[in-house]
Design a protein around this motif. Structure first.
Motif, PDB file in Angstrom:
ATOM      1  N   MET A 250     -47.845  39.465  47.090  1.00  0.00           N
ATOM      2  CA  MET A 250     -48.165  38.164  46.525  1.00  0.00           C
ATOM      3  C   MET A 250     -48.345  38.286  45.015  1.00  0.00           C
ATOM      4  SD  MET A 250     -51.233  35.618  47.604  1.00  0.00           S
ATOM      5  CE  MET A 250     -50.604  35.637  49.279  1.00  0.00           C
ATOM      6  N   ILE A 251     -47.924  37.260  44.296  1.00  0.00           N
ATOM      7  CA  ILE A 251     -47.961  37.297  42.844  1.00  0.00           C
ATOM      8  C   ILE A 251     -49.227  36.605  42.324  1.00  0.00           C
ATOM      9  CG2 ILE A 251     -45.505  37.476  42.540  1.00  0.00           C
ATOM     10  CD1 ILE A 251     -47.352  34.182  42.284  1.00  0.00           C
ATOM     11  N   LEU A 252     -49.424  36.777  41.034  1.00  0.00           N
ATOM     12  CA  LEU A 252     -50.574  36.176  40.362  1.00  0.00           C
ATOM     13  C   LEU A 252     -50.102  35.041  39.472  1.00  0.00           C
ATOM     14  CD1 LEU A 252     -53.548  36.201  39.355  1.00  0.00           C
ATOM     15  CD2 LEU A 252     -52.779  37.785  37.595  1.00  0.00           C
ATOM     16  N   LEU A 253     -50.644  33.866  39.670  1.00  0.00           N
ATOM     17  CA  LEU A 253     -50.311  32.718  38.831  1.00  0.00           C
ATOM     18  C   LEU A 253     -51.309  32.605  37.693  1.00  0.00           C
ATOM     19  CD1 LEU A 253     -49.430  29.974  41.467  1.00  0.00           C
ATOM     20  CD2 LEU A 253     -47.870  31.265  40.013  1.00  0.00           C
ATOM     21  N   ARG A 254     -50.791  32.351  36.509  1.00  0.00           N
ATOM     22  CA  ARG A 254     -51.629  32.131  35.343  1.00  0.00           C
ATOM     23  C   ARG A 254     -51.867  30.646  35.177  1.00  0.00           C
ATOM     24  NH1 ARG A 254     -47.612  36.249  32.367  1.00  0.00           N
ATOM     25  NH2 ARG A 254     -48.539  38.192  33.091  1.00  0.00           N
ATOM     26  N   ALA A 255     -52.759  30.309  34.263  1.00  0.00           N
ATOM     27  CA  ALA A 255     -53.156  28.913  34.097  1.00  0.00           C
ATOM     28  C   ALA A 255     -51.966  28.021  33.767  1.00  0.00           C
ATOM     29  CB  ALA A 255     -54.230  28.808  33.010  1.00  0.00           C
ATOM     30  N   SER A 256     -51.090  28.469  32.883  1.00  0.00           N
ATOM     31  CA  SER A 256     -49.938  27.645  32.508  1.00  0.00           C
ATOM     32  C   SER A 256     -49.020  27.393  33.689  1.00  0.00           C
ATOM     33  CB  SER A 256     -49.160  28.328  31.376  1.00  0.00           C
ATOM     34  OG  SER A 256     -48.697  29.602  31.794  1.00  0.00           O
ATOM     35  N   GLU A 257     -48.908  28.356  34.589  1.00  0.00           N
ATOM     36  CA  GLU A 257     -48.048  28.200  35.758  1.00  0.00           C
ATOM     37  C   GLU A 257     -48.692  27.326  36.821  1.00  0.00           C
ATOM     38  OE1 GLU A 257     -46.122  32.621  35.081  1.00  0.00           O
ATOM     39  OE2 GLU A 257     -47.803  32.326  36.438  1.00  0.00           O
ATOM     40  N   VAL A 258     -50.014  27.413  36.941  1.00  0.00           N
ATOM     41  CA  VAL A 258     -50.720  26.528  37.869  1.00  0.00           C
ATOM     42  C   VAL A 258     -50.590  25.080  37.418  1.00  0.00           C
ATOM     43  CG1 VAL A 258     -52.982  25.960  38.853  1.00  0.00           C
ATOM     44  CG2 VAL A 258     -52.316  28.350  38.564  1.00  0.00           C
ATOM     45  N   ARG A 259     -50.648  24.861  36.120  1.00  0.00           N
ATOM     46  CA  ARG A 259     -50.468  23.499  35.605  1.00  0.00           C
ATOM     47  C   ARG A 259     -49.085  22.961  35.961  1.00  0.00           C
ATOM     48  NH1 ARG A 259     -53.528  25.551  31.098  1.00  0.00           N
ATOM     49  NH2 ARG A 259     -51.600  26.105  29.979  1.00  0.00           N
ATOM     50  N   GLN A 260     -48.088  23.817  35.932  1.00  0.00           N
ATOM     51  CA  GLN A 260     -46.735  23.382  36.272  1.00  0.00           C
ATOM     52  C   GLN A 260     -46.583  23.172  37.774  1.00  0.00           C
ATOM     53  OE1 GLN A 260     -44.156  26.267  34.522  1.00  0.00           O
ATOM     54  NE2 GLN A 260     -44.809  25.811  32.436  1.00  0.00           N
ATOM     55  N   LEU A 261     -47.171  24.052  38.570  1.00  0.00           N
ATOM     56  CA  LEU A 261     -47.091  23.904  40.022  1.00  0.00           C
ATOM     57  C   LEU A 261     -47.737  22.607  40.483  1.00  0.00           C
ATOM     58  CD1 LEU A 261     -46.444  25.083  42.835  1.00  0.00           C
ATOM     59  CD2 LEU A 261     -48.677  26.213  42.757  1.00  0.00           C
ATOM     60  N   LEU A 262     -48.874  22.245  39.891  1.00  0.00           N
ATOM     61  CA  LEU A 262     -49.615  21.041  40.286  1.00  0.00           C
ATOM     62  C   LEU A 262     -49.358  19.878  39.338  1.00  0.00           C
ATOM     63  CD1 LEU A 262     -53.040  22.645  41.298  1.00  0.00           C
ATOM     64  CD2 LEU A 262     -51.064  22.108  42.743  1.00  0.00           C
ATOM     65  N   HIS A 263     -48.247  19.932  38.602  1.00  0.00           N
ATOM     66  CA  HIS A 263     -47.930  18.879  37.654  1.00  0.00           C
ATOM     67  C   HIS A 263     -47.729  17.546  38.382  1.00  0.00           C
ATOM     68  CE1 HIS A 263     -46.421  17.297  33.832  1.00  0.00           C
ATOM     69  NE2 HIS A 263     -45.459  16.701  34.527  1.00  0.00           N
ATOM     70  N   ASN A 264     -48.456  16.511  37.940  1.00  0.00           N
ATOM     71  CA  ASN A 264     -48.391  15.179  38.552  1.00  0.00           C
ATOM     72  C   ASN A 264     -48.755  15.197  40.033  1.00  0.00           C
ATOM     73  OD1 ASN A 264     -47.689  14.161  36.100  1.00  0.00           O
ATOM     74  ND2 ASN A 264     -45.700  13.358  36.731  1.00  0.00           N
ATOM     75  N   LYS A 265     -49.697  16.048  40.396  1.00  0.00           N
ATOM     76  CA  LYS A 265     -50.154  16.128  41.776  1.00  0.00           C
ATOM     77  C   LYS A 265     -51.610  15.651  41.877  1.00  0.00           C
ATOM     78  CE  LYS A 265     -46.443  18.177  43.439  1.00  0.00           C
ATOM     79  NZ  LYS A 265     -45.534  17.506  44.373  1.00  0.00           N
ATOM     80  N   PHE A 266     -51.911  15.015  42.984  1.00  0.00           N
ATOM     81  CA  PHE A 266     -53.275  14.587  43.303  1.00  0.00           C
ATOM     82  C   PHE A 266     -53.794  15.517  44.395  1.00  0.00           C
ATOM     83  CE2 PHE A 266     -55.957  10.916  45.257  1.00  0.00           C
ATOM     84  CZ  PHE A 266     -57.119  11.561  44.862  1.00  0.00           C
ATOM     85  N   VAL A 267     -54.784  16.331  44.055  1.00  0.00           N
ATOM     86  CA  VAL A 267     -55.349  17.318  44.971  1.00  0.00           C
ATOM     87  C   VAL A 267     -56.737  16.866  45.390  1.00  0.00           C
ATOM     88  CG1 VAL A 267     -55.962  19.743  45.300  1.00  0.00           C
ATOM     89  CG2 VAL A 267     -54.055  19.138  43.793  1.00  0.00           C
ATOM     90  N   VAL A 268     -56.994  16.869  46.686  1.00  0.00           N
ATOM     91  CA  VAL A 268     -58.300  16.501  47.234  1.00  0.00           C
ATOM     92  C   VAL A 268     -58.864  17.703  47.977  1.00  0.00           C
ATOM     93  CG1 VAL A 268     -59.559  14.948  48.767  1.00  0.00           C
ATOM     94  CG2 VAL A 268     -57.612  14.087  47.456  1.00  0.00           C
ATOM     95  N   ILE A 269     -60.108  18.062  47.663  1.00  0.00           N
ATOM     96  CA  ILE A 269     -60.792  19.179  48.314  1.00  0.00           C
ATOM     97  C   ILE A 269     -62.046  18.642  48.984  1.00  0.00           C
ATOM     98  CG2 ILE A 269     -61.891  21.427  47.981  1.00  0.00           C
ATOM     99  CD1 ILE A 269     -60.133  21.825  45.531  1.00  0.00           C
ATOM    100  N   LEU A 270     -62.194  18.925  50.264  1.00  0.00           N
ATOM    101  CA  LEU A 270     -63.352  18.471  51.033  1.00  0.00           C
ATOM    102  C   LEU A 270     -64.012  19.673  51.683  1.00  0.00           C
ATOM    103  CD1 LEU A 270     -60.683  16.413  51.960  1.00  0.00           C
ATOM    104  CD2 LEU A 270     -62.675  14.978  52.368  1.00  0.00           C
ATOM    105  N   GLY A 271     -65.345  19.753  51.570  1.00  0.00           N
ATOM    106  CA  GLY A 271     -66.052  20.863  52.197  1.00  0.00           C
ATOM    107  C   GLY A 271     -67.456  21.017  51.683  1.00  0.00           C
ATOM    108  N   ASP A 272     -68.036  22.174  51.969  1.00  0.00           N
ATOM    109  CA  ASP A 272     -69.426  22.452  51.615  1.00  0.00           C
ATOM    110  C   ASP A 272     -69.489  23.135  50.255  1.00  0.00           C
ATOM    111  OD1 ASP A 272     -68.416  24.940  52.180  1.00  0.00           O
ATOM    112  OD2 ASP A 272     -69.605  25.247  53.994  1.00  0.00           O
ATOM    113  N   SER A 273     -70.589  23.860  50.007  1.00  0.00           N
ATOM    114  CA  SER A 273     -70.785  24.477  48.694  1.00  0.00           C
ATOM    115  C   SER A 273     -69.759  25.568  48.406  1.00  0.00           C
ATOM    116  CB  SER A 273     -72.200  25.057  48.602  1.00  0.00           C
ATOM    117  OG  SER A 273     -72.450  25.976  49.662  1.00  0.00           O
ATOM    118  N   VAL A 274     -69.249  26.239  49.435  1.00  0.00           N
ATOM    119  CA  VAL A 274     -68.210  27.243  49.212  1.00  0.00           C
ATOM    120  C   VAL A 274     -66.940  26.566  48.688  1.00  0.00           C
ATOM    121  CG1 VAL A 274     -66.744  28.970  50.313  1.00  0.00           C
ATOM    122  CG2 VAL A 274     -69.169  28.822  50.927  1.00  0.00           C
TER     123      VAL A 274
END
Length: 412
Positions: free
Chosen positions: A1-25
């Motif tokens: 598995m590879i390591l994504l850097r911040a600039s690449e994460v921005r491109q992967l999630l470009h124009n994406k709406f991400v929802v995270i649901l859960g507890d403190s973890v």
């Protein structure tokens, strides 16, 4: 598995709406993703510990938290949101996997201005420890109701990833536990059993499952003294596992990077974790030093295969023009945020890449950018087909990865 850097994460999630649901973890999962969208550094112990703050790394507390009473009760609420010109990430704190409050959240997502592209969810520890001795019956029923409702509410294009609950310590003293259950030693096996039932139910409804318990079952050296929460290194590793799974599901090819040495501390055979120690609680400075260079061809890490295999037949893409979306000063518009089409628009041209891109199953290790290893960005294409068999993620004449939620045609 590879390591994504911040600039690449921005491109992967470009124009994406991400929802995270859960507890403190999963609040820490949200925080690490928000941080990774902006810079290559880890969460500090203070950032991991604080809850309900008004602002975190340019995000905003929308509801609950410090805007209301701070407590560890079942009705605690915390809604956070990070918004930029091209990214939207929202977090909802949950104390039960399915409830009237969760139904309200789903109705809000269904009627909102933007439909979610990615939903990341888990609920376990509160369910099995705060709802009486008959919690198993209610938890199993709530799981079934949850996934049925998600199948009705979420759009076909939305990817839902159910995370199994992370491992807990031999002794758990988390603040979510009532006083009479502090220092319980039975929660560890209960979590394993609950993960089995939740993963089975999620797969039954054709949703993706990421088995975090499997990946971090030998990483107890990174547990906080309360036996529930984890340090910033584990959360960065978790984020990379999650993003690699998402990239694979979306058909995005990721750049190949050199392997680096192991960085998640693992408990040795016969070793026990005896309460808080500086090595468990402390973290390196926020901006980590550059790691030493490794041999050009180091041996692969001998890790077990993941419980959910990654798709290995990833096709190659033709070379494209450099992406210019991040140099644009245009603000994010609602009509361009969720425009799913089969052909990328002129503002989302392909990214240049090397010929050695891959998605692999190895457990990732953080390595921050060095001048010697500047790689091209991952290939990310905007939009994907909802019904047509051909899509932008594969060359013509090849079949894309089918949606798990799509009913296959019957054979004649």
């Amino acid at each position: 598995m590879i390591l994504l850097r911040a600039s690449e994460v921005r491109q992967l999630l470009h124009n994406k709406f991400v929802v995270i649901l859960g507890d403190s973890v999963h609040r820490a999962v949200y925080k690490d993703l928000v941080l990774l969208l902006q810079k290559d550094c880890l969460l500090t112990p203070k950032q991991l510990k604080v809850k309900g703050e008004l602002n975190f790394e340019r995000d905003e507390l929308l509801d609950g938290g410090q805007r209301g009473p701070m407590h560890n009760g079942l009705d605690y609420r915390e809604v956070r949101e990070f918004r930029s010109d091209h990214h939207l990430v929202r977090f909802y704190f949950l104390t039960r996997v399915y409830s009237e409050y969760l139904q309200t959240i789903l109705e809000e997502l269904q009627s909102g201005e933007h439909a979610p592209d990615l939903v990341i969810m888990n609920s376990c520890l509160w369910d099995v420890s705060r709802y009486g001795s008959d919690f198993w019956w209610s938890y199993l029923e709530n799981l079934e109701n949850l996934f049925q409702r998600l199948g009705q509410v979420l759009p076909e294009s939305c990817l839902l990833v159910w995370n199994t609950a992370m491992p807990v310590g031999e002794v758990v003293t988390g603040g979510f536990l009532p006083p009479q259950r502090q220092r319980t030693d039975s929660l560890k096996s209960t979590v394993v059993e609950a993960n089995f039932y939740s993963a089975t139910e999620a797969r039954k409804h054709n949703f993706d499952v990421l088995d975090l318990h499997f990946y971090f079952r030998h990483a107890s050296e990174n547990l906080h003294w309360d036996g529930v929460h984890w340090n910033g290194r584990v959360h960065r590793c978790l984020s990379q596992l999650l993003l690699a799974h998402v990239a694979d599901a979306w058909g995005v090819e990721l750049p190949q990077r050199r392997p680096v040495s192991k960085w998640i501390k693992k408990k040795k055979p016969g070793q026990t974790v005896e309460g808080p120690r500086p090595s468990l609680l402390g973290l390196p400075p926020q901006h980590l030093p550059l790691p030493p260079l490794l041999p050009s061809h180091p041996p692969p890490l001998p890790l077990p295969p993941p419980p959910i295999p990654f798709y290995q037949g990833m096709p190659q893409f033709p070379l494209g023009l450099p992406d210019i979306c991040f140099s644009s000063d245009h603000t994010f518009q609602s009509d361009q945020f969720y425009c799913h089409s089969d052909v990328p628009s002129s503002t989302h041209t392909g990214f240049p890449f090397e010929n050695n891109f891959m998605v692999g199953p190895q457990l990732l290790v953080p390595c921050f950018p060095t001048p010697c290893y500047q790689q091209s960005a991952p290939v990310v294409h905007r939009g994907f087909s909802r019904y047509r068999p051909r899509g932008p993620y594969v060359p013509w004449g090849q079949r894309p990865r089918p949606s798990k939620r799509r009913t296959p045609p019957r054979r004649q």
